[in-house]
Design an enzyme around this catalytic site. Sequence first.
Site, PDB file in Angstrom:
ATOM      1  N   HIS A 257     -26.736  19.882  11.292  1.00  0.00           N
ATOM      2  CA  HIS A 257     -27.078  20.355  12.632  1.00  0.00           C
ATOM      3  C   HIS A 257     -27.596  19.194  13.484  1.00  0.00           C
ATOM      4  O   HIS A 257     -27.166  19.018  14.635  1.00  0.00           O
ATOM      5  CB  HIS A 257     -28.137  21.455  12.516  1.00  0.00           C
ATOM      6  CG  HIS A 257     -28.713  21.911  13.822  1.00  0.00           C
ATOM      7  ND1 HIS A 257     -28.306  23.066  14.456  1.00  0.00           N
ATOM      8  CD2 HIS A 257     -29.691  21.367  14.602  1.00  0.00           C
ATOM      9  CE1 HIS A 257     -28.992  23.208  15.576  1.00  0.00           C
ATOM     10  NE2 HIS A 257     -29.847  22.197  15.683  1.00  0.00           N
ATOM     11  N   GLU A 258     -28.512  18.407  12.918  1.00  0.00           N
ATOM     12  CA  GLU A 258     -29.093  17.288  13.672  1.00  0.00           C
ATOM     13  C   GLU A 258     -28.067  16.182  13.909  1.00  0.00           C
ATOM     14  O   GLU A 258     -28.019  15.588  14.994  1.00  0.00           O
ATOM     15  CB  GLU A 258     -30.325  16.747  12.942  1.00  0.00           C
ATOM     16  CG  GLU A 258     -31.437  17.761  12.734  1.00  0.00           C
ATOM     17  CD  GLU A 258     -31.903  18.425  14.021  1.00  0.00           C
ATOM     18  OE1 GLU A 258     -31.737  17.818  15.095  1.00  0.00           O
ATOM     19  OE2 GLU A 258     -32.421  19.551  13.954  1.00  0.00           O
TER      20      GLU A 258
ATOM     21  N   HIS B 257     -26.066  17.180  16.810  1.00  0.00           N
ATOM     22  CA  HIS B 257     -26.694  16.856  18.099  1.00  0.00           C
ATOM     23  C   HIS B 257     -26.342  15.425  18.521  1.00  0.00           C
ATOM     24  O   HIS B 257     -26.009  15.157  19.674  1.00  0.00           O
ATOM     25  CB  HIS B 257     -28.212  16.980  17.987  1.00  0.00           C
ATOM     26  CG  HIS B 257     -28.733  18.366  18.229  1.00  0.00           C
ATOM     27  ND1 HIS B 257     -28.361  19.131  19.323  1.00  0.00           N
ATOM     28  CD2 HIS B 257     -29.623  19.122  17.528  1.00  0.00           C
ATOM     29  CE1 HIS B 257     -28.994  20.296  19.276  1.00  0.00           C
ATOM     30  NE2 HIS B 257     -29.761  20.321  18.193  1.00  0.00           N
TER      31      HIS B 257
ATOM     32  N   GLU C  66     -27.646  24.179  21.132  1.00  0.00           N
ATOM     33  CA  GLU C  66     -28.037  24.613  19.793  1.00  0.00           C
ATOM     34  C   GLU C  66     -26.876  25.332  19.096  1.00  0.00           C
ATOM     35  O   GLU C  66     -26.656  25.152  17.897  1.00  0.00           O
ATOM     36  CB  GLU C  66     -29.268  25.521  19.857  1.00  0.00           C
ATOM     37  CG  GLU C  66     -30.560  24.809  20.197  1.00  0.00           C
ATOM     38  CD  GLU C  66     -30.875  23.693  19.229  1.00  0.00           C
ATOM     39  OE1 GLU C  66     -30.773  23.900  17.994  1.00  0.00           O
ATOM     40  OE2 GLU C  66     -31.217  22.593  19.701  1.00  0.00           O
TER      41      GLU C  66
END
Length: 295
Positions: A147-148, A151, A224
């Site tokens: 997930h990070e 980003h 997100e």
Amino acid sequence: MKRIMLFLGTNLAIIVVLSITLRILGVERILDEEGVGLNLNALLIFAAVFGFGGSFISLAISKWMAKKTMKVHVIEKPRNATEQWLFDTVRRQAREAGIGMPEVGIYDSPDPNAFATGMSRNNALVAVSTGLMQTMGQGEVEAVLGHEVGHVANGDMVTLALIQGVVNTFVIFLARVIGHFVDRVVFKNEQGHGPAFWITTIVAEILLAILASIIVMWFSRQREFRADEAGAKLAGRDKMIGALEALARASGRPVDMPDQMAAFGIRGGLPTGLKRLFMTHPPIEERIMALKAMR
């Protein structure tokens, strides 16, 4: 106290740098030569320098600020098997996502959270909390890391800085136009700017900033969903859903992260009523539903 002092000191330094920049550009006043009308060109430059300048300076020092405020231990040489696994996992995911290897770190906090920040796709930091490592299984942590990394690969930090810069410029410019109008039309001040200008400008800036932040927060919530999708692709959809479910179980705990870092964490607060408009993260239930509907 250290976080507060770093925040105040950093913002003071930003103001000094931007003030020097304005002087170099020759923008020392926003009124015309007669001191009566607004010099809109000068005002726009003033607003853009402070609007974009503050946003991008904050982005440029975001890794340094994160390391200082969160006391992040950056893994340079893994000291144990856990750090080796974290380092290797981020390296593999970064390679798959087509970005440069981010710095990898751990910070001490019982709050199960993680964040990514940095100036660009090839100059980033990915950090996880000790609470996250202790409460999640390896597969779930892998998804959080994905997930990070998502980003970073999506360029979310830079895009958010651009949006914030546009919003800041709009707020600074329009607030001073409103202040000038009130000073001239309502209070009949004909030369320079009186107290009415400054008071009106401050009030208008606050109100406009509140309204404009709704736009910024909307974008933050959308990114997100995209980062969750990236985490699902890098680690597997079931692992990403499992990670979000684990975060949902921790939703009663406060988010242990400074305000300036909250938008970069994987876990946000609890939205209620109108407050939802100002949330950096969508409800976890919606994020899980989006992943389940992903093809």
